[in-house]
Scaffold this active site. Structure first.
Site, mmCIF file in Angstrom:
data_model
loop_
_atom_site.group_PDB
_atom_site.id
_atom_site.type_symbol
_atom_site.label_atom_id
_atom_site.label_comp_id
_atom_site.label_asym_id
_atom_site.label_seq_id
_atom_site.Cartn_x
_atom_site.Cartn_y
_atom_site.Cartn_z
ATOM 1 N N ASN A 29 -10.541 -0.523 0.740
ATOM 2 C CA ASN A 29 -9.079 -0.444 0.680
ATOM 3 C C ASN A 29 -8.626 -0.859 -0.718
ATOM 4 O O ASN A 29 -8.746 -2.024 -1.093
ATOM 5 C CB ASN A 29 -8.488 -1.363 1.751
ATOM 6 C CG ASN A 29 -6.965 -1.368 1.764
ATOM 7 O OD1 ASN A 29 -6.326 -0.836 0.863
ATOM 8 N ND2 ASN A 29 -6.387 -1.980 2.785
ATOM 9 N N HIS B 47 -3.463 6.456 4.163
ATOM 10 C CA HIS B 47 -3.895 5.230 3.478
ATOM 11 C C HIS B 47 -5.253 4.796 4.027
ATOM 12 O O HIS B 47 -5.434 4.672 5.247
ATOM 13 C CB HIS B 47 -2.852 4.131 3.701
ATOM 14 C CG HIS B 47 -3.275 2.800 3.199
ATOM 15 N ND1 HIS B 47 -3.927 2.637 2.003
ATOM 16 C CD2 HIS B 47 -3.152 1.552 3.727
ATOM 17 C CE1 HIS B 47 -4.183 1.348 1.809
ATOM 18 N NE2 HIS B 47 -3.736 0.675 2.852
ATOM 19 N N CYS C 115 0.821 -1.222 0.000
ATOM 20 C CA CYS C 115 0.000 0.000 0.000
ATOM 21 C C CYS C 115 0.851 1.266 0.000
ATOM 22 O O CYS C 115 0.329 2.359 -0.212
ATOM 23 C CB CYS C 115 -0.910 0.022 1.221
ATOM 24 S SG CYS C 115 -1.920 -1.429 1.328
HETATM 25 N N1 ACO Z 1 -17.849 -9.806 9.886
HETATM 26 C C1 ACO Z 1 -18.141 -10.193 11.140
HETATM 27 N N2 ACO Z 1 -17.211 -10.570 12.036
HETATM 28 C C2 ACO Z 1 -15.927 -10.558 11.634
HETATM 29 C C3 ACO Z 1 -15.545 -10.165 10.335
HETATM 30 C C4 ACO Z 1 -16.564 -9.785 9.444
HETATM 31 N N3 ACO Z 1 -16.306 -9.378 8.178
HETATM 32 N N4 ACO Z 1 -14.187 -10.242 10.224
HETATM 33 C C5 ACO Z 1 -13.740 -10.670 11.422
HETATM 34 N N5 ACO Z 1 -14.788 -10.858 12.257
HETATM 35 C C6 ACO Z 1 -14.761 -11.309 13.651
HETATM 36 C C7 ACO Z 1 -13.548 -12.160 13.985
HETATM 37 O O1 ACO Z 1 -13.745 -13.505 13.634
HETATM 38 C C8 ACO Z 1 -13.461 -11.950 15.479
HETATM 39 O O2 ACO Z 1 -14.411 -12.789 16.090
HETATM 40 P P1 ACO Z 1 -14.083 -13.504 17.498
HETATM 41 O O3 ACO Z 1 -13.885 -12.377 18.481
HETATM 42 O O4 ACO Z 1 -15.299 -14.323 17.752
HETATM 43 O O5 ACO Z 1 -12.835 -14.296 17.256
HETATM 44 C C9 ACO Z 1 -13.946 -10.516 15.687
HETATM 45 O O6 ACO Z 1 -14.667 -10.179 14.485
HETATM 46 C C10 ACO Z 1 -12.828 -9.532 15.878
HETATM 47 O O7 ACO Z 1 -11.825 -9.751 14.892
HETATM 48 P P2 ACO Z 1 -10.576 -8.816 14.738
HETATM 49 O O8 ACO Z 1 -9.714 -9.312 13.633
HETATM 50 O O9 ACO Z 1 -9.934 -8.616 16.092
HETATM 51 O O10 ACO Z 1 -11.298 -7.441 14.292
HETATM 52 P P3 ACO Z 1 -10.710 -5.998 14.235
HETATM 53 O O11 ACO Z 1 -11.521 -5.110 15.035
HETATM 54 O O12 ACO Z 1 -9.208 -5.999 14.440
HETATM 55 O O13 ACO Z 1 -10.958 -5.606 12.691
HETATM 56 C C11 ACO Z 1 -9.694 -5.451 10.634
HETATM 57 C C12 ACO Z 1 -10.349 -6.380 11.644
HETATM 58 C C13 ACO Z 1 -10.777 -4.606 10.007
HETATM 59 C C14 ACO Z 1 -8.999 -6.315 9.575
HETATM 60 C C15 ACO Z 1 -8.651 -4.557 11.356
HETATM 61 O O14 ACO Z 1 -7.817 -5.345 12.154
HETATM 62 C C16 ACO Z 1 -7.758 -3.767 10.402
HETATM 63 O O15 ACO Z 1 -8.224 -2.853 9.726
HETATM 64 N N6 ACO Z 1 -6.456 -4.083 10.364
HETATM 65 C C17 ACO Z 1 -5.468 -3.313 9.581
HETATM 66 C C18 ACO Z 1 -5.502 -3.661 8.132
HETATM 67 C C19 ACO Z 1 -4.405 -2.936 7.411
HETATM 68 O O16 ACO Z 1 -4.077 -1.794 7.714
HETATM 69 N N7 ACO Z 1 -3.757 -3.602 6.459
HETATM 70 C C20 ACO Z 1 -2.592 -3.016 5.807
HETATM 71 C C21 ACO Z 1 -2.895 -2.408 4.542
HETATM 72 S S1 ACO Z 1 -3.681 -3.526 3.403
HETATM 73 C C22 ACO Z 1 -2.561 -3.830 2.121
HETATM 74 O O17 ACO Z 1 -1.391 -3.580 2.207
HETATM 75 C C23 ACO Z 1 -3.122 -4.550 0.903
#
Ligand code: ACO
Length: 328
Positions: free
Chosen positions: A285, A255, A114
């Site tokens: 994203n 980003h 990214c």
């Molecule tokens: N719908 C419903 N529930 C979900 C979903 C979904 N789409 N996705 C995950 N969950 C659940 C998980 O299973 C978990 O359930 P559990 O507690 O029963 O185990 C719960 O939601 C929490 O999961 P987390 O992964 O802790 O959720 P979080 O609040 O961290 O959000 C996310 C996830 C959106 C991916 C976040 O961590 C994020 O934005 N991370 C950064 C991403 C990023 O910056 N990437 C780099 C750039 S991308 C690139 O380079 C291509």
């Protein structure tokens, strides 16, 4: 007088087809409410099966050239930042060089997740400052829906397709243009965000296809905290270099990976939310394309004007991160 590079024109292109949160909740166990509250995303775009990265990159490039008042023949170089190129080789930049009718100029792709657009502008700036090149076309393009695991709810709701383009060249005066840049990486985090198969480590085989290893894997919650700390770090480094503070910045273009990340970085910098550009609700994203599309939209909406101080910062696979400080 130092010759700085500045942006002469910007462009963007997204496919017409919209994927809504409601649609996603029919294919995986998710909901509009979860996606909106956890990511800020409402919809994202998807290309047709027959389209490749260059099909979005070309219209974005043509728009940037038109805005710059230049023709493809004026270009001295094309740099494409992408992790979803048309083919592993040749580069998507070469495909674009031919299709837009540029001269036989250097054209190549870079892979910095990214942060690719930040790396590309940093590189272009050096080549313009030294007089090697005058006008450089930079494209950030990503067709992430082509490398998404559509059965993994933790990633498939996040990504979309899009392209942003800019034409950069020498600034006519020493005060406007790219004031500073910062780029960094930490390969210890390589396995946090990657595609396991399809490279020389694990070439495509019947087994890799059966195991669905040609799609993006991400440890999202581990990346989350690093995204906030590294993007904040890039902002501080760039502002310190120029003796500026976050309060001096007219617009922050971060980003667009997660609205909560944008809000957290803004809070750390103690800036009001209206100075943090957001379009994640419309496009999700789009990896390296996000900040370039955001800059284009901010210019179109008048949020970036001649003289504005703009901080463009990204974070992504590699891990990589970095930023660009512009006096527009
Ligand atoms: N719908 C419903 N529930 C979900 C979903 C979904 N789409 N996705 C995950 N969950 C659940 C998980 O299973 C978990 O359930 P559990 O507690 O029963 O185990 C719960 O939601 C929490 O999961 P987390 O992964 O802790 O959720 P979080 O609040 O961290 O959000 C996310 C996830 C959106 C991916 C976040 O961590 C994020 O934005 N991370 C950064 C991403 C990023 O910056 N990437 C780099 C750039 S991308 C690139 O380079 C291509």
């Amino acid at each position: 007088m130092i010759t700085r590079s500045r942006v002469f024109g910007t462009g963007m292109a997204v496919p017409d087809h919209i994927i809504t949160n409601e649609y996603l909740s029919t294919i995986v166990d998710t909901s509009d409410e979860w996606i909106r509250t956890r990511t800020g995303m409402k919809e994202r775009r998807q290309v047709r099966p027959d389209q490749a990265a260059s099909d979005l990159a070309i219209p974005a490039s043509q728009q940037a050239l038109e805005e710059a008042g230049l023709s493809p023949q004026d270009l001295d170089m094309i740099i494409v930042a992408t992790i979803s190129p048309d083919t592993l080789f040749p580069s998507t930049a070469c495909i674009i060089q031919d299709k837009i009718g540029a001269r036989q100029i250097p054209a190549f792709d870079i892979s910095a997740g990214c942060t690719g657009a930040i790396y590309a502008h940093t590189l272009a700036d050096q080549l313009i400052r030294t007089g090697h090149s005058k006008y450089i076309l930079i494209i950030g393009v990503e067709l992430l829906t082509k490398i998404t695991n559509w059965s993994d709810r933790s990633t498939c709701v996040l990504f979309g397709d899009g392209a942003g383009a800019s034409v950069v060249g020498p600034s006519e005066n020493g005060s406007s243009g790219l004031l500073g840049h910062h780029i960094a990486s930490d390969g210890k985090g390589a396995s946090m965000l990657y595609i396991p198969a399809g490279g020389s480590r694990m070439p495509a085989s019947r087994e890799t296809v059966d195991k669905n290893l040609h799609v993006l894997f991400m440890k999202g919650n581990e990346i989350y905290k690093t995204a906030i700390s590294t993007m904040s770090e890039s902002c501080h480094i760039l502002l310190k270099q120029e003796g500026l503070t976050p309060q001096d910045v007219d617009l922050f273009v971060f980003h667009q990976a997660n609205l909560r990340i944008l809000e957290a970085v803004g809070k750390r910098l103690r800036v009001s939310p209206d100075r943090v550009f957001v379009n994640i609700h419309k496009y999700g994203n789009t990896s390296t394309a996000t900040t370039m599309m955001a800059v284009h939209e901010a210019v179109q909406e008048g949020k970036i004007q001649r003289g504005s101080l703009v901080l463009q910062v990204a974070f992504g696979a590699g891990l990589t991160w970095g930023g660009l400080l512009w006096r527009w």
